[in-house]
Write an enzyme that holds these catalytic residues in place. Structure first.
Site: not given
Length: 341
Positions: A280, A212, A61
């Site tokens: 992540d 995930h 991100h």
């Protein structure tokens, strides 16, 4: 051929892009921007061995409230994590390619995502956007595609969406919207929600990616075992990819999260050609610990992505399966150029 290829480079900043009807706003309710530069980012351990050429981190991100304000309607206020930070992180791991995923704090305003893709370039980066099929036009979808977007995300976890009928309607509408572009749909949901949607997912004309570890929650086993078996069968049929990512969202056994290993190994052995790895990064917090105070900048988790990557390399067992997970599968799914083995 194996090598450690550092991504680090000095890149010029670029302007933004927003979909019409996008939900954007000031970073804080009163219109001020949060002070986030002081929040440190993690430094991962090095992988145990050099990674294959073209290795890809399939879920990261970007948070840049100073240039791209967060949506007013959001559940938290994250710290700052920009492209230069990402390049340093991936360079240390030896990762050459990334998939930048639109975080929930930006709503359907994909400006920060597109700016990051411009900085990174289409050789090394792809994107996963968040759209509203009822608002986003065909021309806007094409512009996103031209900038490297190859999928959309349904974040059912953050929205707490457990009404299966509503989730199915969102999924089918998204599939109709993105199928002409050849995109995929990425779903963040618990494994029982994914299992409930399995018959619909199996019939979709687009690939589906389950975030995930397919939403497994080890603490909820064995009550989720039937759901996991359903998802495992769905993966076996070939329409679904799974991200072996963010073990801290599936397990509480820090620092190695050993109890998620058996689930990961079952997934890998079922369809190694449908597994992906992702860090992540920069490791945002959990919705269960948020109090609704958007004036407070939520610190990122202190997680060791290098250690987590080493676990995946061990679960994969062979160099050919490691290459599938790190290089071949993401290249096929996201449209990266082929690399020499």
């Amino acid at each position: 051929m194996y090598r450690r290829n550092l991504l680090g480079a000095s890149l010029a900043a670029v302007g933004g892009f927003a979909l019409s009807g996008a939900c954007s706003g000031a970073a804080l309710p009163n219109g001020s921007a949060p002070t986030v530069d002081a929040l440190p980012l993690d430094t991962p351990s090095l992988p145990n061995s050099a990674l294959p050429t073209g290795s890809c981190d399939c879920h990261v991100h970007i948070f840049d409230a100073e240039r791209y304000p967060f949506a007013v309607e959001r559940s938290y206020t994250p710290g700052r994590a920009v492209v230069s930070d990402l390049l340093g992180f991936e360079g240390r791991l030896g990762i050459e390619r990334v998939v930048v995923v639109q975080p929930s704090v930006y709503g359907i305003d994909n400006a920060a995502l597109v700016a990051a893709l411009k900085e990174l370039g289409t050789y090394r980066a792809r994107g996963v956007a968040v759209i509203d099929p009822g608002v986003t036009t065909e021309a806007e979808l094409r512009t996103l595609h031209d900038h490297g977007v190859r999928g959309v995300r349904l974040n059912l976890e953050v929205k707490g969406q457990r009404d299966h009928a509503v989730a199915l309607a969102q999924l089918q509408r998204a599939a109709q919207t993105v199928a002409p572009l050849g995109w995929s749909i990425q779903i963040y949901a618990d494994v029982d929600v994914a299992a409930a949607m399995a018959p619909t997912i199996a019939k979709l004309p687009v690939p589906v990616i389950l975030d995930h570890f397919a939403g497994v929650r080890v603490a909820r086993q064995p009550e989720q075992q039937d759901a996991f078996e359903t998802v495992l069968q769905l993966v076996k049929e070939g329409n679904v990819y799974v991200k072996l990512s963010a073990p801290y969202r599936a397990s509480r056994q820090t620092p190695d999260f050993a109890d998620i290993g058996p689930f990961a190994q079952q997934l890998i052995r079922t369809r190694p050609d449908r597994m992906l790895w992702a860090s992540d990064w920069p490791h945002t917090g959990s919705a269960s610990h948020r109090d609704g105070d958007l004036s407070r900048v939520e610190p990122f988790r202190k997680e060791d992505a290098g250690r987590a990557l080493n676990n995946v390399l061990a679960w994969a067992e062979t160099s050919s399966v490691r290459r599938q997970i790190l290089v071949d599968n993401p290249a096929r799914l996201y449209g990266f150029a082929a690399t020499a083995s």
